[in-house]
Design a protein around this motif. Structure first.
Motif, mmCIF file in Angstrom:
data_model
loop_
_atom_site.group_PDB
_atom_site.id
_atom_site.type_symbol
_atom_site.label_atom_id
_atom_site.label_comp_id
_atom_site.label_asym_id
_atom_site.label_seq_id
_atom_site.Cartn_x
_atom_site.Cartn_y
_atom_site.Cartn_z
ATOM 1 N N UNK A 150 0.829 -1.200 0.000
ATOM 2 C CA UNK A 150 0.000 0.000 0.000
ATOM 3 C C UNK A 150 0.868 1.257 0.000
ATOM 4 N N UNK A 151 1.948 1.252 0.760
ATOM 5 C CA UNK A 151 2.838 2.420 0.825
ATOM 6 C C UNK A 151 3.427 2.718 -0.551
ATOM 7 N N UNK A 152 3.821 1.673 -1.287
ATOM 8 C CA UNK A 152 4.356 1.879 -2.642
ATOM 9 C C UNK A 152 3.298 2.486 -3.562
ATOM 10 N N UNK A 153 2.065 1.980 -3.464
ATOM 11 C CA UNK A 153 0.987 2.510 -4.304
ATOM 12 C C UNK A 153 0.683 3.963 -3.947
ATOM 13 N N UNK A 154 0.603 4.252 -2.654
ATOM 14 C CA UNK A 154 0.330 5.616 -2.208
ATOM 15 C C UNK A 154 1.436 6.552 -2.692
ATOM 16 N N UNK A 155 2.683 6.108 -2.574
ATOM 17 C CA UNK A 155 3.820 6.914 -3.029
ATOM 18 C C UNK A 155 3.729 7.157 -4.528
ATOM 19 N N UNK A 156 3.440 6.120 -5.291
ATOM 20 C CA UNK A 156 3.344 6.238 -6.745
ATOM 21 C C UNK A 156 2.222 7.198 -7.154
ATOM 22 N N UNK A 157 1.172 7.248 -6.368
ATOM 23 C CA UNK A 157 0.046 8.126 -6.672
ATOM 24 C C UNK A 157 0.220 9.530 -6.072
ATOM 25 N N UNK A 158 1.308 9.736 -5.338
ATOM 26 C CA UNK A 158 1.582 11.050 -4.756
ATOM 27 C C UNK A 158 0.627 11.434 -3.636
ATOM 28 N N UNK A 159 0.134 10.440 -2.899
ATOM 29 C CA UNK A 159 -0.860 10.702 -1.851
ATOM 30 C C UNK A 159 -0.329 10.512 -0.429
ATOM 31 N N UNK A 160 0.989 10.470 -0.288
ATOM 32 C CA UNK A 160 1.559 10.320 1.053
ATOM 33 C C UNK A 160 1.233 11.547 1.897
ATOM 34 N N UNK A 161 1.127 11.340 3.189
ATOM 35 C CA UNK A 161 0.934 12.475 4.091
ATOM 36 C C UNK A 161 2.235 13.268 4.134
ATOM 37 N N UNK A 162 2.140 14.550 3.915
ATOM 38 C CA UNK A 162 3.330 15.403 3.967
ATOM 39 C C UNK A 162 3.487 15.956 5.380
ATOM 40 N N UNK A 163 4.458 15.434 6.088
ATOM 41 C CA UNK A 163 4.699 15.863 7.465
ATOM 42 C C UNK A 163 6.053 16.563 7.604
ATOM 43 N N UNK A 164 6.682 16.866 6.464
ATOM 44 C CA UNK A 164 8.037 17.433 6.508
ATOM 45 C C UNK A 164 8.089 18.791 7.189
ATOM 46 N N UNK A 165 7.058 19.614 7.029
ATOM 47 C CA UNK A 165 7.095 20.964 7.586
ATOM 48 C C UNK A 165 6.423 21.070 8.953
ATOM 49 N N UNK A 166 5.936 19.961 9.474
ATOM 50 C CA UNK A 166 5.247 20.004 10.766
ATOM 51 C C UNK A 166 6.267 20.040 11.904
ATOM 52 N N UNK A 167 5.949 20.779 12.970
ATOM 53 C CA UNK A 167 6.890 20.861 14.105
ATOM 54 C C UNK A 167 7.056 19.509 14.797
ATOM 55 N N UNK A 168 8.251 19.304 15.307
ATOM 56 C CA UNK A 168 8.577 18.031 15.960
ATOM 57 C C UNK A 168 9.100 18.253 17.365
ATOM 58 N N UNK A 169 8.936 17.200 18.164
ATOM 59 C CA UNK A 169 9.501 17.195 19.520
ATOM 60 C C UNK A 169 10.990 16.842 19.411
ATOM 61 N N UNK A 170 11.737 17.017 20.477
ATOM 62 C CA UNK A 170 13.158 16.650 20.446
ATOM 63 C C UNK A 170 13.378 15.172 20.080
ATOM 64 N N UNK A 171 12.401 14.318 20.362
ATOM 65 C CA UNK A 171 12.529 12.890 20.034
ATOM 66 C C UNK A 171 12.400 12.623 18.539
#
Length: 157
Positions: free
Chosen positions: A72-93
């Protein structure tokens, strides 16, 4: 890509081989206990023999689920539907900030509510649950996504 695959497959292969060795060893001990002829040892031996069977089933189910999720992850990636979390703030962990994960979850939940029978929405919701720290619901929702995708692929939707 090849190096990343090796980083994942090497530990999994090691663990599977170690578990198989352990299951064989456990099975051998169980047979020895049953062959001893003593009533208590036979009962214990049967119990010990059940452990590798349960272990093999758990190993099979875990590997199968992992492969299904990767599909499923490969299909989602191929369809460009992954959740984009790159710009979301993160905890120190490194985990997503709780408020950011909750906001992402609410957004994805609205998408899912609009079309709950679409495996893509269920997959995205499962990932959002995971980012929000709700592992149980993430697993349940991912199982649903796997089943919906299987139905779509086989035309039984």
């Amino acid at each position: 890509m090849r190096k990343d695959l090796l980083k994942v497959l090497a530990p999994i292969t090691f663990i599977v081989i170690a578990l198989i060795f352990y299951f064989v060893l456990l099975g051998t001990r169980g047979v020895e206990l049953v062959r001893s002829g003593s009533g208590a040892a036979i009962g214990l031996g049967i119990g010990v023999l059940l452990l590798p069977l349960v272990g093999v089933w758990i190993l099979y189910a875990s590997l199968r689920a992992g492969l299904q999720h990767q599909h499923l992850a490969r299909r989602i990636h191929a369809e460009g539907l992954e959740l984009d979390v790159t710009d979301l703030p993160r905890r120190p962990s490194g985990k997503l900030d709780r408020d950011a994960a909750d906001a992402l979850f609410e957004k994805v939940k609205l998408e899912w509510e609009a079309d709950p029978d679409n495996w893509r929405n269920s997959y995205r919701l499962a990932r959002a649950y995971d980012h929000a720290g709700d592992r149980g619901r993430a697993r349940d929702t991912m199982r649903r996504a796997v089943e919906l995708e299987r139905r779509e692929r086989h035309g039984t939707a």
